[in-house]
Design an enzyme around this catalytic site. Structure first.
Site, mmCIF file in Angstrom:
data_model
loop_
_atom_site.group_PDB
_atom_site.id
_atom_site.type_symbol
_atom_site.label_atom_id
_atom_site.label_comp_id
_atom_site.label_asym_id
_atom_site.label_seq_id
_atom_site.Cartn_x
_atom_site.Cartn_y
_atom_site.Cartn_z
ATOM 1 N N LYS A 66 0.859 -1.185 0.000
ATOM 2 C CA LYS A 66 0.000 0.000 0.000
ATOM 3 C C LYS A 66 0.898 1.239 0.000
ATOM 4 C CE LYS A 66 -4.034 1.887 2.491
ATOM 5 N NZ LYS A 66 -4.888 1.765 3.699
ATOM 6 N N SER A 141 -9.875 1.767 2.568
ATOM 7 C CA SER A 141 -8.992 2.548 1.725
ATOM 8 C C SER A 141 -7.929 1.720 0.998
ATOM 9 C CB SER A 141 -8.274 3.609 2.569
ATOM 10 O OG SER A 141 -7.411 2.996 3.504
ATOM 11 N N SER A 165 -10.269 -0.501 6.655
ATOM 12 C CA SER A 165 -9.585 -0.325 5.365
ATOM 13 C C SER A 165 -8.895 -1.566 4.807
ATOM 14 C CB SER A 165 -8.563 0.804 5.471
ATOM 15 O OG SER A 165 -9.207 2.048 5.449
#
Lengths: 459, 95
Positions: A66, A141, A165
């Protein structure tokens, strides 16, 4: 181990992952950056294997990162303009530990800017598309990481989970997603969102791989004073006998196919001899409101460091230092970043602190107590992850509260610091992925992983 | 709680944002809606409940007061900024 079984050379594994990453990029926008140099690291690993050297548990295994983890490989942008051009000299502890075992990062994945969002649409670089339907959101997210695993680009990906997330995009894309106990994994070198709830975790295809990854990455770190003394490796999985379900979550606001998936799973468990315990947890109803006070409060503080002076984007249009701050921040943050920073400053400002921030901190205590009581009655809790399967791109982006409501069943865990694990739970009639969430008491991460394996077998 | 243009301008100042007029108008309705939602906490009885600010179970993690080696040196850190002068970060005038 399924992800490191050495049936292929590191170069073959990495080449294949990079080829897929490029192949899917235009259609899905999984990555902010693809690491074509990864092939060199793979060559090194293969040479070391050929020379009979000891290589790590994850030698040659490609993974996706990420883009809010810092490392010198690629810019660490957090999908926000304000971190444009940020080549970090620092490497996150989680990344160091994975690379020490030979894992190879093949790309930085897209996210909602600063991890603020539930769809990956708040990225400065544009949304990531759902792995089953490109007209729908990836979830967020950590949308890019979830889709990278779902499309089979990589066997695992790293994500962060402040309020869902990891778990929500995992459920939107039919993969496993683990948010460990608060403090299990060092957050050193990860862009801070809300320090009292931020957790690092993983996406995988197999529950078993989560065990391997936790074994490698969890543990105390002198660079993160909020890491717990090592508990994962020493812990043993409790044999689950009693599974809790939350009555209040079985309501009309939750999509009927998700409720049916939960009922099917409960039916299977009952038939297998598990005891199902109905739980009443009335304070959970207020978890979302408490979360959207506490988290923005911490966000407003953590994001005050981004000012255009020391690193990242700087507004070209400023004749004084004050203007430099204000223009850089206004141009560099996404609208959702601004909303959260402003809400944070609102709930912390004098006159409103007691009514909002202090009240939310008290609600947090009630939520923690409800979990403690629940785990006196059952070993794990099984709930939906989110009220809906993947929704359409653009459907909720202009309605912040509608977007926040997607987090209603994932945020309570973060407020309490307890672990949660998304397990795939079939598909909707139209072919979208469904997931369910296993919840356990603090430090029960191994129990959740082992029970996820059981669920994998009984499906 | 009334959220109006003035509230948003005040919060923008606290947040260091040079909002455009269009943004301010939009934020009035967004922030109003969000504050409306979080205000439902009023319904929850929290009399006599102690607040929780963090869920980490440890306190006072001490370490020896010694300088540890850092991952990044001065040159690397200065390379991250837009403008430098004599090993310093350069910014527009302060006053």
């Amino acid at each position: 181990m399924k992800i490191a079984n050495r049936e292929q050379s590191a170069v073959e594994l990495v080449r294949e992952a990079l080829a897929k990453a490029h192949e899917y990029q235009d259609e899905y926008h999984v990555f902010n950056w693809i690491n074509d140099d990864a092939i060199r690291k793979a060559e090194e690993i293969d040479q070391r294997i050929a020379q009979g050297e000891e290589v790590g548990k994850l030698a040659g295994v490609p993974y996706a990162l990420k883009d809010n983890f810092l490392s010198p490989e690629g810019e660490s942008t957090a999908s926000a303009l304000i971190l444009e051009g940020f080549n970090s000299p620092v490497t996150a502890t989680a990344v160091k530990k994975l690379e020490a075992e030979g894992a190879i990062m093949i790309g930085r994945t897209n996210l909602d800017a600063f991890a603020h969002g539930s769809s990956t649409e708040n990225s400065y670089y544009g949304p990531t598309k759902n792995s089953k339907d490109v007209e729908r959101v990836a979830g967020g997210s950590s949308g890019g990481s979830a889709v990278a695993v779902a499309l089979g680009i990589v066997p695992f990906a790293l994500g962060t989970d402040t309020g869902g997330s990891i778990r929500q995009p995992a459920s939107f894309n039919g993969v496993y997603g683990l948010k460990p106990t608060y403090g299990a994994i060092s957050r050193y070198g990860v862009v801070a969102m809300a320090s009292s709830t931020d957790c690092i975790g993983f996406f995988t295809h197999e529950a078993e791989d989560l065990d391997l990854l936790m074994g490698v990455v969890a543990g105390q770190d002198k660079n993160d004073q909020t890491t717990l003394p090592d508990f994962y490796r020493e812990s043993t999985a409790k044999t689950v006998k009693k599974v809790g379900i939350i009555k209040d979550f079985d309501n009309e606001a939750v999509n009927s196919e998700i409720r049916e998936a939960l009922k099917r799973k409960i039916g299977t468990l009952k038939a297998q001899g598990y005891e199902i315990i109905e739980l009443e947890m009335p304070a959970l109803k207020y978890a979302l409101a408490a979360y959207y006070i506490i988290v923005p409060a911490e966000v407003s503080s953590n994001l005050s460091r981004h000012d255009g002076v020391r690193y990242g984007y700087r507004s070209a249009d400023a004749s004084s230092l004050g203007e430099l701050y204000e223009n850089t921040r206004n141009e560099g943050f996404m609208p959702e970043n601004k909303r959260r920073i402003m809400i944070g400053n609102f709930v912390l400002s004098s006159g409103f602190y007691d009514a909002y921030y202090l009240k939310a901190a008290k609600a947090r205590t009630l939520i923690i107590n409800e979990y403690a009581k629940a785990f006196e009655k059952c070993d794990v809790i099984l709930t939906p992850v989110a009220p809906n399967p993947a929704f359409k791109l653009g459907e909720k982006i202009n309605d912040p509260v509608a977007m926040y409501l997607e987090d209603v069943m994932s945020v309570p865990l973060n407020l309490a610091g307890v672990p949660g694990l998304t397990v795939p739970a079939g598909k909707t009639k139209s072919g979208l992925d469904l997931g369910l969430q296993l919840v356990g008491p603090r430090r029960s991460d191994r129990t959740l992983v082992e029970f996820a394996k059981v669920l994998e077998e009984v499906k | 709680m009334e959220v109006n243009q003035e509230t948003i301008q005040h919060l923008a100042k606290l947040s260091n944002f040079a909002l455009t007029d269009g943004e301010t108008t939009r934020l009035v309705s967004d922030i109003k809606e969000i504050v409306g939602y979080i205000s439902q906490l009023d319904e929850l009885n929290t009399d006599g409940v102690e607040p929780t600010y963090q869920v980490f179970e440890m306190e006072n993690v001490w370490r020896p007061d010694e300088i540890l080696p850092q991952e990044a040196d001065r040159e690397q850190l200065l390379a991250l900024t837009k403008e430098t002068l004599n090993y310093q970060i350069k910014v527009p005038k302060v006053l």
